[in-house]
Motif scaffolding. Structure first.
Motif: not given
Length: 183
Positions: A64-65, A167-171, A173-174, A181-183
């Motif tokens: 999601r993030l 906001t995108g950069l914070i997300a 980093a989180a 993050l899954r690939f």
């Protein structure tokens, strides 16, 4: 959940400013007539309608993030592009790309918050999204109006784009910090 609610506050600042000032920008700054303006805006909504299932599926696959982060980064880039690109096709493409993420973000947030809350607390968590989104969303158009009056309508897109990029950069980093993050 607090991180998601904080990101949602930022979305509450960005989305209403863009939705309120996009028609104004198209008419006042770009000189489009009402029907052309409506076509551009309808196109952005259609882009969001068709991208929503794909973004939902992508969030199931990579997290999601990760999808929230990418969506905010694209939203920021396209918001910054709107006052800068040429007329007609370049502007239409920027607005369509913006629509791909602008409208589906709310559903992505709802999914992320209910996932984070866990069994038995989804309703409570989902109701908190309203507390995070609607107060900033209710003042955002007025604040954007003051900004437009003081500087320009284009300034609204620069500020909204900057907030979305941050906001995108914070997300991002989180997501990396949580290893979601899954690939």
């Amino acid at each position: 959940i607090l991180l998601l609610l904080a990101l949602m506050v930022c979305y509450g600042l960005v989305e209403p400013a863009i939705v309120t000032f996009l028609p104004i920008h198209l008419e006042v700054d770009r000189g489009y007539n009402t029907s052309t303006m409506a076509l551009f805006i309808a196109g952005s909504q259609v882009a969001g309608i068709f991208s929503q299932p794909a973004l939902g599926h992508l969030s199931d696959k990579i997290g999601r993030l990760g999808v929230l982060a990418g969506s905010f980064l694209l939203l920021g880039a396209t918001a910054l592009a709107v006052p800068l690109v040429g007329k007609d096709l370049p502007l239409l493409l920027a607005i369509l790309a913006m629509g791909v993420v602008l409208f589906p973000l709310l559903s992505l947030f709802f999914t992320a918050v209910t996932d984070e809350a866990g069994e038995g607390a989804q309703g409570t968590a989902l109701s908190l999204t309203g507390l995070a989104f609607f107060p900033p969303a209710s003042v955002s158009p007025f604040a954007a109006g003051l900004l437009a009056d003081a500087f320009s309508v284009g300034a609204v897109f620069y500020i909204a784009g900057g907030i979305a990029l941050g906001t995108g950069l914070i997300a991002v980093a989180a997501a990396f910090r949580r290893s979601t993050l899954r690939f």
